[in-house]
Design an enzyme around this catalytic site. Sequence first.
Site, PDB file in Angstrom:
ATOM      1  N   GLY A   9      -6.609   4.178  -5.157  1.00  0.00           N
ATOM      2  CA  GLY A   9      -7.087   5.516  -4.847  1.00  0.00           C
ATOM      3  C   GLY A   9      -8.426   5.549  -4.127  1.00  0.00           C
ATOM      4  NE  ARG A  10     -11.525  -0.268  -3.758  1.00  0.00           N
ATOM      5  CZ  ARG A  10     -11.360  -1.586  -3.724  1.00  0.00           C
ATOM      6  NH1 ARG A  10     -10.544  -2.116  -2.837  1.00  0.00           N
ATOM      7  NH2 ARG A  10     -11.987  -2.366  -4.574  1.00  0.00           N
ATOM      8  CB  ALA A  11     -12.610   7.440   0.022  1.00  0.00           C
ATOM      9  CB  SER A  63      -3.643   2.561   2.222  1.00  0.00           C
ATOM     10  OG  SER A  63      -3.783   3.903   1.845  1.00  0.00           O
ATOM     11  CE  LYS A  91      -3.433  -0.464  -0.623  1.00  0.00           C
ATOM     12  NZ  LYS A  91      -3.949  -0.788  -1.978  1.00  0.00           N
ATOM     13  N   GLY A  92       2.050   1.156  -0.563  1.00  0.00           N
ATOM     14  CA  GLY A  92       2.901   2.336  -0.660  1.00  0.00           C
ATOM     15  C   GLY A  92       2.841   2.983  -2.034  1.00  0.00           C
ATOM     16  N   GLY A  93       2.254   2.261  -3.009  1.00  0.00           N
ATOM     17  CA  GLY A  93       2.179   2.765  -4.372  1.00  0.00           C
ATOM     18  C   GLY A  93       3.010   1.935  -5.336  1.00  0.00           C
ATOM     19  CB  THR A  94       4.324  -1.558  -5.158  1.00  0.00           C
ATOM     20  OG1 THR A  94       3.061  -2.193  -4.903  1.00  0.00           O
ATOM     21  CG2 THR A  94       5.083  -1.399  -3.850  1.00  0.00           C
ATOM     22  NE  ARG A  95       0.175  -3.530 -10.499  1.00  0.00           N
ATOM     23  CZ  ARG A  95       0.748  -4.453 -11.265  1.00  0.00           C
ATOM     24  NH1 ARG A  95       1.226  -4.117 -12.470  1.00  0.00           N
ATOM     25  NH2 ARG A  95       0.901  -5.685 -10.832  1.00  0.00           N
TER      26      ARG A  95
END
EC number: 2.8.2.-
Length: 320
Positions: A279-281, A163, A72-76
């Site tokens: 990017g979900r809330a 996240s 959940k750090g932005g790897t994708r």
Amino acid sequence: MAAFLLGAVLLIVQPQIVPSRPAINSNAETSSQSVQRELLKKTSQKNDFKENIHSNGSCQQLPQTIIIGVRKGGTRALLEMLSLHPDIAAAESEVHFFDWEDHYRNGLQWYINQMPFSYPHQITVEKTPAYFTSPKVPERVYNMNQSMRLLLILRDPSERVLSDYTQVFYNHMQKHKPYPSIEQFLIKNGELNLDYKAINRSLYYIHMQNWLKYFPLDHIHIVDGDKLIKDPFPEIEKVERFLKLSPQINASNFYFNKTKGFYCLRDSGRERCLHESKGRAHPQVDAWLLQKLQEYFHEPNKKFFKLVGRTFDWHTFVAS
């Protein structure tokens, strides 16, 4: 003759078993040597590596770069953005070779078979976010390639916890399964629940110490995940430099999608965004609880900053 061949195999394999750099305790080393010996044995039985060579000259090869985390750090997003570069060949799925025993026992040949076809001038990249927080992984990666260049993308630890919860919550919702509120995970007997795994994953300095036993800091590039979300191009430029890639990605490859609320990609006239699950809330969290979380991470964050020699703009709360 058989004894001669056995001796030759052992002579070739033996130097790769024990890493020369890190000092580890003897019991752990014995266990690791045993696993590594079995790993190399599997590959040697298959005439080392069987290269699957395509008629166009491309082949499958071991990765030269791994995105090790964090979850959940932005790897994708990082992988998709990096894939804009023509000299990058990225594995589509998370391989989980070094952290899942069932996969690791299959040997390096199996690992190669999970990689995309690439040309000799390309860098093969795989992404498995769980690697960063898995204790066994740094040594295993080191045993495979001491020169590996690692990418680590991190976000504000408190935001990462939220996240983490959000992803699991939506996974349960899609399966029509109930899931407790985030407060039930974060609070135990009136105090912050330090047994909650999502909190442990955000203690970056603990996991980073483990990686630095095996790899020097200049082999680990830390991407600022919060900046990547707000302005991706400067962060990707830094990754290009770290991987010694020619500067091919530019600002025009990114555009802000107002509907989705984050940056999407533009490549050769084709536009694409990350999956809708990104990017979900986050769930609404009481201010006092968020403050408690930020206060808890204050000291661990300071230790991490000192460890890596740089700071990040993460929200912290210091009790007066």
